[in-house]
Design a protein around this motif. Structure first.
Motif, PDB file in Angstrom:
ATOM      1  N   GLU A 102      -7.767   0.592 -28.931  1.00  0.00           N
ATOM      2  CA  GLU A 102      -7.583   1.919 -28.551  1.00  0.00           C
ATOM      3  C   GLU A 102      -8.042   1.762 -26.939  1.00  0.00           C
ATOM      4  OE1 GLU A 102     -10.535   3.947 -30.995  1.00  0.00           O
ATOM      5  OE2 GLU A 102      -9.294   3.796 -32.865  1.00  0.00           O
ATOM      6  N   GLU A 103      -8.767   1.097 -26.687  1.00  0.00           N
ATOM      7  CA  GLU A 103      -9.160   0.983 -25.115  1.00  0.00           C
ATOM      8  C   GLU A 103      -7.946   0.537 -24.418  1.00  0.00           C
ATOM      9  OE1 GLU A 103     -11.489   0.848 -21.726  1.00  0.00           O
ATOM     10  OE2 GLU A 103     -11.940   1.659 -23.697  1.00  0.00           O
ATOM     11  N   ARG A 127     -17.204  -3.314 -21.417  1.00  0.00           N
ATOM     12  CA  ARG A 127     -16.315  -2.623 -20.264  1.00  0.00           C
ATOM     13  C   ARG A 127     -17.189  -2.807 -18.915  1.00  0.00           C
ATOM     14  NH1 ARG A 127     -16.469   1.800 -22.581  1.00  0.00           N
ATOM     15  NH2 ARG A 127     -14.776   1.757 -23.812  1.00  0.00           N
ATOM     16  N   ASP A 183     -18.744  -0.539 -24.795  1.00  0.00           N
ATOM     17  CA  ASP A 183     -19.249  -0.163 -23.559  1.00  0.00           C
ATOM     18  C   ASP A 183     -19.866  -1.197 -22.608  1.00  0.00           C
ATOM     19  OD1 ASP A 183     -18.511   2.404 -24.040  1.00  0.00           O
ATOM     20  OD2 ASP A 183     -20.264   3.187 -24.790  1.00  0.00           O
ATOM     21  N   GLU A 212      -4.665   0.834 -25.062  1.00  0.00           N
ATOM     22  CA  GLU A 212      -3.954   2.144 -25.114  1.00  0.00           C
ATOM     23  C   GLU A 212      -4.247   3.368 -24.130  1.00  0.00           C
ATOM     24  OE1 GLU A 212      -3.606   3.225 -29.265  1.00  0.00           O
ATOM     25  OE2 GLU A 212      -2.365   1.733 -29.683  1.00  0.00           O
ATOM     26  N   ARG A 213      -5.774   3.377 -24.269  1.00  0.00           N
ATOM     27  CA  ARG A 213      -6.259   4.434 -23.400  1.00  0.00           C
ATOM     28  C   ARG A 213      -6.144   4.152 -21.760  1.00  0.00           C
ATOM     29  NH1 ARG A 213     -10.984   5.794 -20.425  1.00  0.00           N
ATOM     30  NH2 ARG A 213     -11.684   3.516 -20.853  1.00  0.00           N
ATOM     31  N   GLN A 214      -6.335   2.987 -21.582  1.00  0.00           N
ATOM     32  CA  GLN A 214      -6.109   2.280 -20.418  1.00  0.00           C
ATOM     33  C   GLN A 214      -4.475   2.280 -19.726  1.00  0.00           C
ATOM     34  OE1 GLN A 214      -8.595   1.628 -18.255  1.00  0.00           O
ATOM     35  NE2 GLN A 214      -7.359   1.193 -16.679  1.00  0.00           N
ATOM     36  N   LYS A 215      -3.652   2.416 -20.826  1.00  0.00           N
ATOM     37  CA  LYS A 215      -2.275   2.565 -20.375  1.00  0.00           C
ATOM     38  C   LYS A 215      -1.942   3.931 -20.052  1.00  0.00           C
ATOM     39  CE  LYS A 215      -0.347  -1.558 -22.920  1.00  0.00           C
ATOM     40  NZ  LYS A 215       0.650  -1.780 -24.067  1.00  0.00           N
ATOM     41  N   ARG A 216      -2.539   4.767 -21.013  1.00  0.00           N
ATOM     42  CA  ARG A 216      -2.306   6.336 -20.790  1.00  0.00           C
ATOM     43  C   ARG A 216      -2.738   6.479 -19.349  1.00  0.00           C
ATOM     44  NH1 ARG A 216      -4.100   6.798 -26.011  1.00  0.00           N
ATOM     45  NH2 ARG A 216      -5.973   7.338 -25.431  1.00  0.00           N
ATOM     46  N   ILE A 217      -4.093   5.877 -18.851  1.00  0.00           N
ATOM     47  CA  ILE A 217      -4.600   6.253 -17.779  1.00  0.00           C
ATOM     48  C   ILE A 217      -3.838   5.790 -16.361  1.00  0.00           C
ATOM     49  CG2 ILE A 217      -6.811   5.894 -16.210  1.00  0.00           C
ATOM     50  CD1 ILE A 217      -8.459   5.741 -18.418  1.00  0.00           C
TER      51      ILE A 217
END
Length: 461
Positions: free
Chosen positions: A131-132, A50, A47, A134-139
């Motif tokens: 994971e971050e 980020r 966090d 991958e999460r950003q890619k999904r977003i």
């Protein structure tokens, strides 16, 4: 950091154990623990990164590190104990610092290649970073999909609009700049200043222009026999008029009245009046300071076909004829107190009557707009026909008025009247009756006669 006796650059260099010029999340984690900040979890570190990582590379550069810790400066008192002596200061930077024993040891060990400050939670933070990512890619994928969906919807909507416009089922009012001046602003760059605009209302579609309303009597959208392609015009019966709202004013939004303008109308009357007929009325609305209703401004048609601003003032000049299309132009300057009106691009007459032409006076256009073929007296409302109108928010010169007139689409000059009426669906015998009864081969006049006698035909769709 100051308690340890370090400048920011010293601290950053010490924390960067792999000496690659940036702090990884695990290096930052180990550094914070060495500084005595305990109880943090790997998720807390992610966090923090980020929020600090402005360029989104997953690491903390010296600039980002400096920006994050300079919100409040913590200074150290050299004669205090190592674990105490803290105070907050509003100074821009720390005073001269002395490295504490633990800091000296850390630097010595770093020089020897055995770091006291070791990265922490490397594997856990790598997993969180993965994971971050991958999460950003999904977003990003969802955002891209959303943009694609919106683009397709907009393209579909534009296609629907174009189809409706092509079919004549959508008739937007067109507004575009007319006079644009290039000006040089303070930044030295050239900018375009829109000094006036032109608004166009087309009555040639299957529906009225957007925002316009017809009041009283009745209307029909008639096929226009003078044009080869499918085209219409608006036909208003007696006691009917078109209400045209118009809030635009010189210079843009916010002006209460339009004092300078040029209104061009392509109109046709079925017959000339016996007394006087209203072609246009500007409905000012509201009340004057004395409590009386505001006056209205009118443009009248007289029995001899001439036009004027007054009921009892028959002028000379070019005239309107029954059953013939004409382009009427009204050039109004309420500031200067003058008005010029034209027929077919040629000057008919002028007026400088200061009783009705003054700033925000009866002939200035406000939010209530104006009415075509409108009058306060029903006996002056004979109806009429309209093809199109143009409103320029400036006073056009005679040369400009003539240019606008020449740009108005013209119908077919030579028409085989009998052939055209047959194509429109009128029976042959009725066409001959119409020609014999009227004594003329005027296409518009014959079309009106045939429809008044109840014969079918005349529609393209």
């Amino acid at each position: 950091i100051e308690r340890k006796g370090m400048q920011l650059q010293d601290a950053f260099t010490l924390f960067d154990t792999d000496e690659n010029g940036v702090l990884s999340p695990s290096e930052l984690y180990g550094a914070l623990e060495w500084l005595g900040i305990t109880g943090l979890t790997p998720a807390d570190i992610m966090d923090l990164v980020r929020h600090v990582d402005m360029n989104r590379d997953g690491n903390v550069s010296f600039g980002e590190f400096q920006e994050a810790v300079q919100g409040s400066v913590i200074s150290y008192t050299p004669d205090a104990e190592e674990e105490g002596g803290l105070r907050f200061s509003s100074e821009a930077g720390p005073p001269s610092l002395t490295r504490t024993p633990s800091t000296k040891a850390a630097f010595e060990s770093a020089k020897a290649g055995t770091h006291v400050i070791a990265p922490k939670g490397v594997e856990e933070l790598k997993q969180l970073q993965k994971e971050e990512v991958e999460r950003q890619k999904r977003i990003e994928a969802l955002e891209k999909a959303r943009e694609e969906t919106m683009k397709k919807r907009m393209e579909a909507a534009e296609g629907d609009v174009k189809s409706m416009m092509k079919a004549g089922m959508l008739n937007p009012v067109k507004e575009e700049p007319f006079t644009v001046q290039n000006v040089k602003k303070a930044d030295g760059k050239q900018h375009q200043l829109v000094q006036s605009t032109v608004t166009t209302w087309e009555f040639t579609k299957k529906v009225l222009p957007k925002g316009l309303k017809v009041h009283g009597g009745s209307l029909t959208l008639q096929p226009d026999p003078e044009f080869e392609k499918k085209s219409n015009y608006l036909s208003l019966k007696p006691n009917s008029h078109v209400a045209v709202p118009f809030a635009k004013a010189n210079g843009g939004d916010g002006c209460k009245r339009l004092n300078k303008y040029t209104l061009t109308m392509e109109i046709m009357v079925d017959r000339l009046p016996r007394t006087v007929m209203s072609l246009l009325q500007i409905q000012k609305g509201g009340k004057e300071s004395g409590g009386k209703p505001n006056k209205t401004g009118d443009l009248f048609l007289h029995p001899n076909g001439t036009i004027s601003l007054f009921r009892n003032n028959v002028t000379a000049g070019h005239r309107l004829s029954a059953n013939e299309w004409a382009v009427v132009t009204l050039v109004m300057d309420n500031i200067a107190g003058s008005c010029v009106w034209y027929v077919g691009g040629k000057i008919c007459d002028t007026s400088t009557n200061k009783d009705i032409m003054y700033k925000d006076g009866p002939l200035s256009i406000g939010p209530n707009g104006f009415g075509v073929f409108r009058s306060g007296n029903p006996r002056e409302m004979f109806g009429g026909n309209i093809r199109r109108m143009y409103m320029h928010t400036e006073v056009l010169t005679p040369k400009k008025v003539d240019e606008v007139f020449k740009k108005v689409p013209k119908g077919v000059v030579k028409v085989d009247v009998r052939k055209k009426l047959l194509q429109m669906g009128f029976p042959r015998h009725a066409i001959e009756d119409a020609i014999n009864s009227t004594g003329r081969e005027n296409l518009q006049e014959l079309t009106n006669w045939l429809q008044s006698m109840g014969y079918g035909g005349g529609f393209y769709y």
